[in-house]
Design an enzyme around this catalytic site. Structure first.
Site, PDB file in Angstrom:
ATOM      1  N   TYR A 156       0.986  -1.091  -0.109  1.00  7.76           N
ATOM      2  CA  TYR A 156       0.103  -0.050  -0.062  1.00  7.76           C
ATOM      3  C   TYR A 156       0.994   1.378   0.356  1.00  7.76           C
ATOM      4  O   TYR A 156       1.362   1.538   0.905  1.00  7.76           O
ATOM      5  CB  TYR A 156      -1.088   0.068   1.127  1.00  7.76           C
ATOM      6  N   HIS A 207       0.142 -12.312   1.610  1.00  5.50           N
ATOM      7  CA  HIS A 207      -0.652 -11.467   0.695  1.00  5.50           C
ATOM      8  C   HIS A 207      -0.331 -11.727  -0.689  1.00  5.50           C
ATOM      9  O   HIS A 207       0.498 -11.740  -1.591  1.00  5.50           O
ATOM     10  CB  HIS A 207       0.214  -9.937   0.822  1.00  5.50           C
TER      11      HIS A 207
END
Length: 328
Positions: A56, A140
């Site tokens: 992010y 992830h």
């Protein structure tokens, strides 16, 4: 705010959690001041679960979240971050918009699901966060790295949990099949399922959620608005991070018409819906301002009449086997 414990771990999460991707300029820039105010608003509403990732904003989400939480008692909140992408410095003056973030492209992402990569990722995350430990570590998006994720990344996380470096482990993805394998074939505490169990679509109901419930494991739901469509369905609204197809937009508009006929905003029903399943422990919302955080908390607190879910079933917008929250 209500809390649940993840699986058989002792790690608590609040019903509403803050997804911190937006703090790092997802789609559009977010100022330092706005990011800090967003985290503070989450704290003020009772949110004590925060989720981030190196991906992010090329680490910006972790840095901003860590800074905003710096003065909070560390034992009073739960934080999750992710492994699988290492950040390598690079020269240049471009931006990261190709990956969805309005930040300078100071680093490049390197896929790495090796055991060494997992440890390095968590060490780097701790440095960016400026915190002394991470509560939940999630593999992830290992979609294209399935075997390495299961044979290297997962065992590394299991060892780190046994060593007490992290308190709970799992995986976070936008698909159901591999998350179900994590639930059935490993000893994860929880998985984060983004966009696949929402008021709009429920593919997680066929396998993932029953498997989690049967094994006493937890599911965290992300993408509850399907990347924006269920927050405000209109032409050019986003679904799965791109423009919503006409038929999908039409279904969202039908959902809104029914919820509003019962005096319930669509986003209220969207936030409440996942809690109909007993395996769901928390719902993450990705807010980029304090106003959005306060709105999410207020919507989740609103009552939703059972007749609303009944009408959605009668209209074919929810299957007869889809569980809904009980009572108002």
């Amino acid at each position: 705010m209500a809390q649940r414990t993840l699986g058989r771990s002792a790690v608590p999460v609040t019903a509403l959690g803050l997804g911190a991707a937006s703090l790092a300029g997802l789609y559009a820039p977010v100022s330092e001041e706005s990011a800090a105010a967003t985290v503070q608003a989450a704290w003020d509403t009772g949110i004590r679960y925060f989720d981030t990732a190196p991906h992010y904003g090329l680490g910006l989400s972790e840095r901003r979240l860590g800074e905003a939480l710096r003065d909070k008692p560390r034992a009073s909140y739960t934080l999750s971050t992710k492994v699988g992408r290492l950040l390598e410095p690079q020269a240049g003056d471009g931006n990261d918009l190709a990956n969805g973030f309005a930040v300078p492209a100071t680093h490049r992402r390197v896929w790495d699901f090796s055991a060494d990569g997992v440890r390095r990722s968590l060490e780097d995350s701790l440095t960016r966060l400026g915190l002394d430990h991470i509560d939940i570590a999630l593999v992830h998006d290992p979609d294209d790295h399935e075997e390495q994720a299961f044979t290297e990344a997962y065992p590394a996380l299991e060892r780190l949990r046994a060593e007490g470096v992290v308190r709970a482990i799992g995986a976070g993805m936008n698909q159901v099949a591999m998350l179900t394998r994590f639930i059935t074939d490993t000893d994860v505490d929880a998985v984060l399922c983004a966009g696949r169990y929402t008021l709009l679509e429920q593919p997680a109901l066929a396998s993932l959620l029953p498997a989690a419930a049967e094994r006493g494991k937890s599911v965290i739901i992300g993408g509850v608005f399907n990347s924006g469509l269920l927050a405000d369905p209109k032409p050019r609204a986003t679904y799965n991070y791109t423009a919503a197809p006409r038929e999908v937009l039409g279904r969202a508009l039908r959902l809104r018409a029914i919820t509003e006929a019962h005096g319930v905003p669509l986003r209220t029903a969207a936030l409440a819906f996942p809690f109909g399943h007993p395996a769901v422990a928390s719902v993450l919302v990705g807010a980029r301002s304090s106003a959005e955080v306060h709105d999410a908390a207020e919507q989740l607190a609103r009552p939703v009449p059972g007749a609303l879910w009944d009408e959605l079933r009668a209209e074919g917008l929810l299957g007869a086997d889809v569980p809904a929250p009980q009572g108002a």
